[in-house]
Design a protein around this motif. Structure first.
Motif, short mmCIF file in Angstrom:
data_model
loop_
_atom_site.label_atom_id
_atom_site.label_comp_id
_atom_site.label_asym_id
_atom_site.label_seq_id
_atom_site.Cartn_x
_atom_site.Cartn_y
_atom_site.Cartn_z
N GLY A 59 4.86 -9.65 -4.54
CA GLY A 59 3.89 -8.39 -4.99
C GLY A 59 3.71 -7.60 -3.80
O GLY A 59 3.64 -7.91 -2.46
N TYR A 69 -3.73 0.64 -9.05
CA TYR A 69 -4.44 -0.14 -7.96
C TYR A 69 -3.50 -1.47 -7.79
O TYR A 69 -3.42 -2.02 -9.18
CB TYR A 69 -5.72 -0.51 -8.11
CG TYR A 69 -6.90 0.76 -8.44
CD1 TYR A 69 -7.23 1.51 -7.32
CD2 TYR A 69 -6.86 1.20 -9.55
CE1 TYR A 69 -8.24 2.68 -7.26
CE2 TYR A 69 -7.71 2.44 -9.75
CZ TYR A 69 -8.26 2.96 -8.57
OH TYR A 69 -9.09 4.17 -8.86
N PHE A 70 -3.12 -1.75 -6.84
CA PHE A 70 -2.37 -2.93 -6.35
C PHE A 70 -3.12 -4.05 -5.71
O PHE A 70 -3.59 -3.79 -4.47
CB PHE A 70 -0.93 -2.65 -5.66
CG PHE A 70 -0.19 -1.70 -6.23
CD1 PHE A 70 1.21 -2.52 -6.92
CD2 PHE A 70 -0.06 -0.40 -6.30
CE1 PHE A 70 2.17 -1.68 -7.58
CE2 PHE A 70 0.67 0.40 -7.22
CZ PHE A 70 1.79 -0.29 -7.56
N GLU A 71 -3.26 -5.39 -6.25
CA GLU A 71 -4.02 -6.32 -5.42
C GLU A 71 -3.71 -7.53 -5.91
O GLU A 71 -2.74 -7.64 -6.74
CB GLU A 71 -5.51 -6.16 -5.91
CG GLU A 71 -5.56 -6.40 -7.51
CD GLU A 71 -7.24 -5.99 -7.82
OE1 GLU A 71 -8.07 -6.36 -7.29
OE2 GLU A 71 -7.30 -5.06 -8.92
N GLN A 93 -2.57 -2.72 -2.20
CA GLN A 93 -2.97 -1.36 -2.22
C GLN A 93 -2.45 -0.55 -0.74
O GLN A 93 -2.02 0.46 -0.71
CB GLN A 93 -4.20 -0.80 -2.51
CG GLN A 93 -4.57 0.47 -2.58
CD GLN A 93 -3.95 0.74 -3.96
OE1 GLN A 93 -3.87 0.04 -4.85
NE2 GLN A 93 -3.76 2.24 -4.20
N LEU A 147 7.14 -0.15 -13.29
CA LEU A 147 6.43 -1.11 -12.82
C LEU A 147 7.40 -2.51 -13.21
O LEU A 147 7.52 -3.18 -12.31
CB LEU A 147 5.04 -1.22 -13.12
CG LEU A 147 3.85 -0.18 -12.50
CD1 LEU A 147 2.73 -0.28 -13.21
CD2 LEU A 147 3.96 -0.38 -11.04
N VAL A 153 -1.59 -5.34 -11.05
CA VAL A 153 -1.34 -4.06 -11.08
C VAL A 153 -2.34 -3.25 -12.19
O VAL A 153 -2.31 -3.56 -13.37
CB VAL A 153 -0.03 -3.54 -11.19
CG1 VAL A 153 0.05 -1.95 -10.89
CG2 VAL A 153 0.81 -3.97 -10.30
N PHE A 207 1.11 -0.29 -1.19
CA PHE A 207 1.60 1.03 -1.83
C PHE A 207 1.34 2.21 -1.23
O PHE A 207 2.12 3.22 -1.07
CB PHE A 207 0.69 0.80 -3.03
CG PHE A 207 0.90 1.88 -4.00
CD1 PHE A 207 2.07 2.20 -4.84
CD2 PHE A 207 -0.03 2.84 -4.02
CE1 PHE A 207 2.08 3.48 -5.55
CE2 PHE A 207 -0.06 4.24 -4.78
CZ PHE A 207 1.04 4.28 -5.77
N TYR A 212 -0.33 -11.56 -8.62
CA TYR A 212 -0.72 -10.17 -8.46
C TYR A 212 -0.95 -9.42 -9.72
O TYR A 212 -0.66 -9.60 -10.75
CB TYR A 212 0.81 -9.32 -7.72
CG TYR A 212 0.90 -9.90 -6.20
CD1 TYR A 212 0.43 -9.27 -5.25
CD2 TYR A 212 1.60 -10.90 -6.29
CE1 TYR A 212 0.53 -9.59 -3.90
CE2 TYR A 212 1.70 -11.36 -4.75
CZ TYR A 212 1.37 -10.69 -3.56
OH TYR A 212 1.46 -11.05 -2.45
#
Length: 276
Positions: free
Chosen positions: A220, A253-255, A223, A186, A265, A226, A263
């Motif tokens: 970034g 979780y990506f937001e 979700q 990451l 993670v 991703f 961003y």
């Protein structure tokens, strides 16, 4: 004289009962047909979902296999390209004609061979460290992550910091290594693609869940991005993350923050029993 034809009350009741019975029968048949068609529809959906899950499993498995193969190839290349020539050179200095040389030449050859062997030992040690960082092995995930972020911050290219709030009990060693590799992947993606000015990692525990969160202010993904990349033929690094998370029964979780300024993670894992 008028004659009135008498009506049969029972005949009217029978008609009503007949119509009612037929209506109930139609409703019952309709309900049965609806249930049958609905079940078929649900079965088709479940088969489609199962097929999608199987395809996803294949993608993650292939990504995991490819990752392992790449790591093996890198290890083989390092040993072949670096350690091999060094040992071959040391062998030249320690050939069978060395005993026929004068003492000064023998000492010089032994000294040169020893220097080369020391370099080879350091090379092998570096390769070993890349497979299992000594800080991680000896002091745990917190120290290894803090060391990683300190090196990034020390480079002057980005403001990097990390803080563990609740890491009194270490994860199991094999789990720590997997989590550390995920963090490395990451962070590497953020360094390469985000153009961030800062990156910050926090750790905490809530109930039976272990959390790591990485914040950055660069470009970034969320979700949905991703999930799309995870199902495509690109984004191998993200697939590797997914493969590793499956091993430790974790989620990611990506937001984008509600302030739309950075961003986030989030890595979520089940909390282990205390590791001794």
């Amino acid at each position: 004289m008028f004659f009135l034809q008498a009506t049969n009350p029972s005949s009217g009741v029978s008609s009503v009962l007949f119509i009612g019975t037929m209506g109930m029968l139609v409703l019952t048949v309709g309900l049965v047909l609806f249930i049958i068609f609905h079940q078929r529809k649900v079965s088709r959906y479940q088969r489609t979902l199962q097929k999608m899950e199987e395809e996803q499993q294949k993608i993650l498995l292939n990504a995991s296999i490819k990752l392992q193969e790449e790591e093996r190839q890198r290890l083989a290349a390092d040993l072949h390209d670096d350690a091999g020539p060094l040992l071959a050179t040391a062998r030249l200095y320690l050939n069978e004609n060395l005993v026929n040389q004068d003492k000064a030449t023998q000492l010089q050859s032994i000294f040169q061979a020893r220097q080369i062997i020391d370099d080879t030992i350091q090379l092998v040690r570096n390769i070993s460290h890349s497979l299992m960082p000594p800080t991680l092995k000896n002091f745990g995930l917190e120290s290894a992550v803090n060391d990683l972020f300190q090196k990034i911050s020390g480079s002057g290219s980005m403001n990097a910091s990390s803080r563990f709030h609740d890491y009194k009990d270490r994860l199991k060693p094999e789990k720590e290594l997997i989590v550390f590799r995920i963090v490395q992947e990451l962070v590497n993606n953020i360094l390469k693609h985000s153009s961030s000015s800062f990156i910050h990692l926090t750790q905490n525990v809530h109930g039976d869940k272990f959390y790591l969160r990485i914040h950055h202010d660069g470009r970034g993904i969320i979700q949905t991005d991703f999930d799309k990349l995870n199902k495509s033929n690109i984004g191998l690094g993200l697939k590797n993350i997914s493969s590793r998370l499956r091993v430790v029964q974790g989620s990611i979780y990506f937001e984008k923050d509600i302030s739309q300024t950075y961003y986030k993670v989030t890595i979520e894992l089940p909390k282990d029993e205390p590791y001794q």
